[in-house]
Design a protein around this motif. Sequence first.
Motif, mmCIF file in Angstrom:
data_model
loop_
_atom_site.group_PDB
_atom_site.id
_atom_site.type_symbol
_atom_site.label_atom_id
_atom_site.label_comp_id
_atom_site.label_asym_id
_atom_site.label_seq_id
_atom_site.Cartn_x
_atom_site.Cartn_y
_atom_site.Cartn_z
ATOM 1 N N ASN A 34 49.140 70.353 15.135
ATOM 2 C CA ASN A 34 49.108 70.561 16.586
ATOM 3 C C ASN A 34 48.573 71.929 16.981
ATOM 4 O O ASN A 34 48.699 72.897 16.247
ATOM 5 C CB ASN A 34 50.516 70.424 17.167
ATOM 6 C CG ASN A 34 51.083 69.047 16.979
ATOM 7 O OD1 ASN A 34 50.459 68.045 17.319
ATOM 8 N ND2 ASN A 34 52.265 68.981 16.402
ATOM 9 N N GLN A 101 47.059 67.365 20.127
ATOM 10 C CA GLN A 101 47.038 66.744 18.811
ATOM 11 C C GLN A 101 45.779 67.183 18.073
ATOM 12 O O GLN A 101 44.699 66.638 18.279
ATOM 13 C CB GLN A 101 47.055 65.224 18.934
ATOM 14 C CG GLN A 101 48.352 64.668 19.476
ATOM 15 C CD GLN A 101 48.295 63.149 19.562
ATOM 16 O OE1 GLN A 101 47.523 62.583 20.337
ATOM 17 N NE2 GLN A 101 49.109 62.490 18.769
ATOM 18 N N ASP A 110 49.371 65.263 24.159
ATOM 19 C CA ASP A 110 50.320 64.163 24.151
ATOM 20 C C ASP A 110 51.698 64.559 24.674
ATOM 21 O O ASP A 110 52.540 63.686 24.911
ATOM 22 C CB ASP A 110 50.440 63.552 22.741
ATOM 23 C CG ASP A 110 51.008 64.526 21.719
ATOM 24 O OD1 ASP A 110 51.418 64.068 20.636
ATOM 25 O OD2 ASP A 110 51.031 65.756 21.990
#
Lengths: 122, 107
Positions: A34, A101, A110
Amino acid sequence: QVQLQESGPRLVKPSETLSLTCTVSGGSIGDDTNFWGWIRQPPGKGLEWIGNIHYSGNVHYNLALKSRATISVDTSKNQFSLNLSSMTAADSATYYCARHQASVAGSPVDHWGQGTLVAVSS
Amino acid sequence: EVVLTQSPATLSLSPGETATLSCRAAQPIFTYLAWYQQKPGQAPRLLIHSASKRATGIPARFSGSGSGTDFTLTISSLEPEDFAVYYCQQRYNWVLTFGGGTKVEIK
């Protein structure tokens, strides 16, 4: 479930520096898959990406804001921060912290914080 | 940076109808495109990533297509909760940009 929460001032004076912090819970900011970022939205307008950072310190910025924005990460506190200098009325907006992401093409967001509305006024 | 142009700016439809939203990139971006839904007072929600893959928990009536410069979000049989603003987003050379948005309103 990962949750993000922004904290910082709601009112900033012109020419001052905005400092916001995002606290991540339910997951580790050190997750290699991430990036952690900031996105803003002026009232009634669209979304503008400010920049994002990987826990390793690798950081990317919107070129239009690069000279004024600094994003940093504190893995010990599971937090990341935004400093935006030389604030003007045009910087009044809702500021969102976000999880990108990195392992997905296009780095979609997300998870979003709830957003914090920042006004610039003397 | 890659400019994304969304059209139309506003789409007026009735529940049960199909919404077709367009997003055009100023240069090819493969399938590096995502779609988001935003309702008033809320943060955006990821609907589609990689141009055509639904995010977790997104109903099948939402579908995405396209590659290169032209992309489409289709919402089949609009539900009352689908009336909102929709944004596309891309990443190219680690710089992200959003389109200007399409508002889907009740006719």
